[in-house]
Design a protein around this motif. Sequence first.
Motif, PDB file in Angstrom:
ATOM      1  N   TYR A   1       8.214  -3.894 -27.525  1.00 20.38           N
ATOM      2  CA  TYR A   1       6.869  -3.788 -26.954  1.00 20.38           C
ATOM      3  C   TYR A   1       5.825  -3.780 -28.069  1.00 20.38           C
ATOM      4  N   GLU A   2       6.100  -3.008 -29.103  1.00 26.65           N
ATOM      5  CA  GLU A   2       5.156  -2.924 -30.225  1.00 26.65           C
ATOM      6  C   GLU A   2       4.969  -4.274 -30.893  1.00 26.65           C
TER       7      GLU A   2
ATOM      8  N   GLU B   1       0.247 -10.106 -21.368  1.00 28.34           N
ATOM      9  CA  GLU B   1       0.505  -8.678 -21.460  1.00 28.34           C
ATOM     10  C   GLU B   1       1.899  -8.327 -20.941  1.00 28.34           C
ATOM     11  N   GLN B   2       2.514  -7.376 -21.590  1.00 24.34           N
ATOM     12  CA  GLN B   2       3.818  -6.850 -21.178  1.00 24.34           C
ATOM     13  C   GLN B   2       3.719  -5.338 -21.067  1.00 24.34           C
TER      14      GLN B   2
ATOM     15  N   ALA C   1       5.644   3.553 -23.650  1.00 25.65           N
ATOM     16  CA  ALA C   1       5.885   3.392 -22.210  1.00 25.65           C
ATOM     17  C   ALA C   1       4.690   3.825 -21.376  1.00 25.65           C
ATOM     18  N   GLY C   2       3.612   4.253 -22.036  1.00 22.52           N
ATOM     19  CA  GLY C   2       2.368   4.534 -21.325  1.00 22.52           C
ATOM     20  C   GLY C   2       2.006   5.988 -21.159  1.00 22.52           C
TER      21      GLY C   2
ATOM     22  N   HIS D   1       1.549  -9.041 -32.010  1.00 20.35           N
ATOM     23  CA  HIS D   1       1.463 -10.499 -32.141  1.00 20.35           C
ATOM     24  C   HIS D   1       0.540 -11.141 -31.111  1.00 20.35           C
ATOM     25  N   GLN D   2      -0.173 -10.327 -30.336  1.00 26.12           N
ATOM     26  CA  GLN D   2      -1.154 -10.885 -29.431  1.00 26.12           C
ATOM     27  C   GLN D   2      -2.232 -11.614 -30.235  1.00 26.12           C
ATOM     28  N   GLY D   3      -2.470 -12.875 -29.889  1.00 29.55           N
ATOM     29  CA  GLY D   3      -3.458 -13.660 -30.612  1.00 29.55           C
ATOM     30  C   GLY D   3      -2.944 -14.240 -31.919  1.00 29.55           C
TER      31      GLY D   3
END
Length: 446
Positions: free
Chosen positions: A59-60, A73-74, A186-187, A65-67
């Motif tokens: 997840y991290e 989104e995950q 995990a939020g 690596h977004q952009g």
Amino acid sequence: MKKYDVFVIGAGMAGAAVARKCAAKGLKTAISDFRPYGGTCALRGCDPKKVLVDAAQLYEQLQQHQGKGLQGEQCINWQQLMAFKNTFTDPVPEKMEHGFEKAGIHTYHGPVSFVNKSTLLVGEVQVHAEKIAIVTGARSRLLSIPGGEHTVYSTDFLNLQELPKHITFVGGGYISFEFAHLAARAGAKVTIIEHGPKALKHFEQDMVKQLLQASEKAGINIRLNCEVSEIIRNGDGYTLSVGSGTEKFETGLVVSAIGRVPEVEQLQLDRGQVKHSLKGIAVNEYLQSTSNPRVYAAGDAADTEGIPLTPVAVYEGHILASNLVKGNRTKTAYPEIPTVVFTVPPLASVGLTEEQAKQQELAYKVNSGDARKWYNGRRTLATAYAYKVLLDIEKGTILGAHLVGPHVEETINAFALAMKAGMTAKDLKSFPFSYPTMVSDIPYMV
């Protein structure tokens, strides 16, 4: 009364190693555990934990690596992740029991206690054993404060069906940090409370500082020099009082992770004349009880120089079994064993910290630095990547290595092997590691 050459108490990794080796040498062997077969590592420790932490790591990486080549989104689906974790843990007890039976080992389920020096009560059955191996491991230390009964422990956390919106971890050790990093990804909103001035106090503090910064970036609230004084149930959650009680805050779950103690209190060791302390069963260099020669102990249940890790328990288990089979011939001689905190990123260590080197008055030098701008740090988008290596000034050998950053749980093994082989910094600098791997950074670290 049933009679055995060897009776093993505890069916974890170490207990399994002892029982199988003794049975393979023709000794009539039995094993018992009051919990499902498999032990802490396979059922409620290392293995399930790593399955969960891998998801947090992935997840991290996706977020970082977004952009930069990835989009979309995950999120971590807690129920699906737990179901995946269960595919590793659920089959273990039956598989282990089948393996024991196939090896000719008699299996029992239930608590074991001493009747006298040579007799055990296994459930409701009395058993006489020529040799007794105690490998019962450790359990969570209980939190003794008002409302301490409202806390859950590591085993409970690993089986949570739903993740609360806010979780508080009491204790600043590796269990709190590993679970906190998972829960945050995990939020959940996460708080770690440590009564002392240092988190992860057994690790090199320069590297811990780097991890603390990365933890705070992940949204984890770390409070040092802070102590929980009371826990009050409040509807679906809890109210925690800290310090003198003037400060209070709400949380959805309190996880106690203040350490572990040898799981031996149920054994009635005094009846068996087995000397023990809060550190475990007193044993000699052959892992034999100092007070009852027919009793041996290994792993977290024994008071040895070994650190509380599964590989150490298994190592001691093999030594114990060898001495049961051949007589006391093999002594414990602990190699340099790496240890890892599986946070995101992980923290890894082997050998001496600088504080320990100073206490031993060794002549050493330190190589340390921040490696985030190195190629491997940049390509992994590392939030933390640092190293601290202690070298013997005269010999050039490695006294200790401490790392934080991506994949250091693997890199540390190379340092451990180099230490065991007596390799020098010059040896490592000249070795053509495969490139561009994380291990190829080692020559720059030494």
